[in-house]
Design a protein around this motif. Structure first.
Motif, PDB file in Angstrom:
ATOM      1  N   THR A 211       0.679  -1.465   0.443  1.00  0.00           N
ATOM      2  CA  THR A 211      -0.034  -0.207   0.204  1.00  0.00           C
ATOM      3  C   THR A 211       0.588   1.077   0.387  1.00  0.00           C
ATOM      4  OG1 THR A 211      -0.201  -0.003   2.599  1.00  0.00           O
ATOM      5  CG2 THR A 211      -1.134  -1.488   1.573  1.00  0.00           C
ATOM      6  N   ASP A 212       0.667   2.499  -0.708  1.00  0.00           N
ATOM      7  CA  ASP A 212       1.357   3.446  -0.743  1.00  0.00           C
ATOM      8  C   ASP A 212       0.189   4.447  -0.590  1.00  0.00           C
ATOM      9  OD1 ASP A 212       3.081   5.532  -1.304  1.00  0.00           O
ATOM     10  OD2 ASP A 212       3.054   5.018  -3.025  1.00  0.00           O
ATOM     11  N   ALA A 213       0.737   5.491   0.606  1.00  0.00           N
ATOM     12  CA  ALA A 213       0.129   6.329   1.599  1.00  0.00           C
ATOM     13  C   ALA A 213      -1.677   6.476   1.332  1.00  0.00           C
ATOM     14  CB  ALA A 213       0.420   7.794   0.537  1.00  0.00           C
ATOM     15  N   LEU A 214      -1.601   5.211   1.405  1.00  0.00           N
ATOM     16  CA  LEU A 214      -3.227   4.397   1.513  1.00  0.00           C
ATOM     17  C   LEU A 214      -4.114   5.760   3.208  1.00  0.00           C
ATOM     18  CD1 LEU A 214      -5.228   2.790   0.334  1.00  0.00           C
ATOM     19  CD2 LEU A 214      -5.247   1.393   2.140  1.00  0.00           C
TER      20      LEU A 214
ATOM     21  N   GLY B 249       2.716  -6.382  -8.666  1.00  0.00           N
ATOM     22  CA  GLY B 249       2.909  -5.456  -9.705  1.00  0.00           C
ATOM     23  C   GLY B 249       1.582  -5.022 -10.378  1.00  0.00           C
ATOM     24  N   ARG B 250       0.316  -5.225  -9.700  1.00  0.00           N
ATOM     25  CA  ARG B 250      -1.378  -4.760 -10.571  1.00  0.00           C
ATOM     26  C   ARG B 250      -1.673  -4.316  -9.678  1.00  0.00           C
ATOM     27  NH1 ARG B 250      -5.972  -8.598 -11.811  1.00  0.00           N
ATOM     28  NH2 ARG B 250      -7.422  -6.958 -12.027  1.00  0.00           N
ATOM     29  N   ARG B 251      -1.419  -2.755  -9.845  1.00  0.00           N
ATOM     30  CA  ARG B 251      -3.042  -2.062  -8.934  1.00  0.00           C
ATOM     31  C   ARG B 251      -3.798  -2.310  -8.964  1.00  0.00           C
ATOM     32  NH1 ARG B 251      -0.749   3.610  -8.732  1.00  0.00           N
ATOM     33  NH2 ARG B 251      -2.815   4.142  -8.201  1.00  0.00           N
ATOM     34  N   LEU B 252      -4.528  -2.504  -7.685  1.00  0.00           N
ATOM     35  CA  LEU B 252      -5.478  -3.155  -7.347  1.00  0.00           C
ATOM     36  C   LEU B 252      -6.974  -1.597  -7.273  1.00  0.00           C
ATOM     37  CD1 LEU B 252      -5.208  -6.582  -5.434  1.00  0.00           C
ATOM     38  CD2 LEU B 252      -5.842  -6.132  -8.175  1.00  0.00           C
ATOM     39  N   ASP B 253      -6.177  -0.267  -6.267  1.00  0.00           N
ATOM     40  CA  ASP B 253      -6.858   0.066  -5.892  1.00  0.00           C
ATOM     41  C   ASP B 253      -8.339   0.874  -7.188  1.00  0.00           C
ATOM     42  OD1 ASP B 253      -5.673   2.842  -7.100  1.00  0.00           O
ATOM     43  OD2 ASP B 253      -4.177   1.103  -6.178  1.00  0.00           O
ATOM     44  N   GLY B 254      -9.776   0.969  -6.693  1.00  0.00           N
ATOM     45  CA  GLY B 254     -10.346   1.400  -7.997  1.00  0.00           C
ATOM     46  C   GLY B 254     -11.270  -0.304  -8.351  1.00  0.00           C
ATOM     47  N   ALA B 255     -10.578  -1.403  -8.484  1.00  0.00           N
ATOM     48  CA  ALA B 255     -11.249  -2.980  -8.132  1.00  0.00           C
ATOM     49  C   ALA B 255     -12.393  -2.382  -7.663  1.00  0.00           C
ATOM     50  CB  ALA B 255     -10.359  -3.516  -7.822  1.00  0.00           C
ATOM     51  N   GLY B 256     -13.626  -3.596  -7.593  1.00  0.00           N
ATOM     52  CA  GLY B 256     -14.718  -3.919  -6.701  1.00  0.00           C
ATOM     53  C   GLY B 256     -14.032  -5.220  -5.459  1.00  0.00           C
TER      54      GLY B 256
END
Length: 251
Positions: free
Chosen positions: A9-12, A66-73
């Motif tokens: 997580t980065d700056a969550l 390596g896959r961005r998940l923020d924004g996914a349900g």
């Protein structure tokens, strides 16, 4: 150059109105690593898990392999290999252990529907049995949860989160209610999981378990990370003692 972490997580950041529940939380978990997340009640630990798994709105980045998940349900994050347990992780007492695991990976609206869960056809039977074997529950597949000890029921909850190709496991107070012996056994099973390459983020108030089983530990207080490092350093950190432990934890 070190490899990228399995999970990060980065700056969550999570806000509920004027309340800052998580304040720019940055953490990482490597493959095969058990990382602890501790802190006093209300520090934002469960909120972080909710945000990471898609159940709470947040800003910042969530990355898995390596896959961005923020924004996914939540369902897409689960399908990507990110799984969690819940503090109130009740099992279906009218189903067998194997059927409880099958319910976790049954696709909504699938053709087989409830028939799979009720025993006419079990989805991914090999994967279900493998998850149970990993946690020492291979002989419990056809038993009901009420026939198991509390410690075994907790392990069933973890097995339920493992099925379906899980790469990163978020455990929210999985040892709650366990005695010292059961907690020790639970820790041994967590090591077996990590040995397969699965990453584990462990939230628990059982400090003996956390300090014994974790490779690294993060400490949250008022939504912020106030310390991170190996268990020995966390145990003796003055800021952690003042905010959470109250006194240095004995070896």
């Amino acid at each position: 150059m070190p490899p990228d972490p399995l999970f990060a997580t980065d700056a969550l950041t999570v806000r509920y109105g004027g309340v800052l529940a998580n304040d720019r939380v940055t953490l990482t978990v490597d493959r095969g690593e058990i990382v602890g997340l501790i802190g006093p009640n209300g520090a934002g630990k469960t909120t972080l898990v909710d945000a990471v798994s898609g159940f709470a709105p947040a800003t910042g980045a969530v990355t898995l392999a390596g896959r961005r998940l923020d924004g996914a349900g939540p369902h897409r994050r689960r399908a990507a290999g990110l799984a969690r347990t819940w503090q109130a992780g009740e099992l279906f007492t009218d189903l067998t252990v194997a059927q409880n695991l099958a319910a976790a990976i049954e696709r909504p609206g699938g053709r087989t529907g409830g028939g799979d869960v009720c025993g006419r056809r079990r989805p991914d039977a090999d994967g279900i049995q493998a998850a149970l074997e990993m946690l020492g529950l291979g002989d419990a597949a056809d038993r009901r949860p009420t026939e198991l000890s509390l410690g075994q029921q907790k392990l069933v909850g973890v097995a339920r989160a493992l099925v379906g190709g899980t790469a990163m496991l978020l455990l929210d107070e999985p040892a709650a209610g366990l005695d010292t012996h059961e907690s020790g056994q639970f820790g041994a099973e967590l090591r077996r999981i990590a040995a397969t390459g699965v990453g584990v983020l462990l939230i628990d108030h059982d400090m003996t378990l956390v300090l014994d089983v974790c490779d690294r530990v993060y400490v949250l207080d008022f939504g912020k990370v106030i310390a991170s490092g190996p268990p020995a350093a966390i145990r003796d950190d003055p800021a952690v003692i003042a905010a959470y432990l109250g006194s240095a934890v004995a070896e």
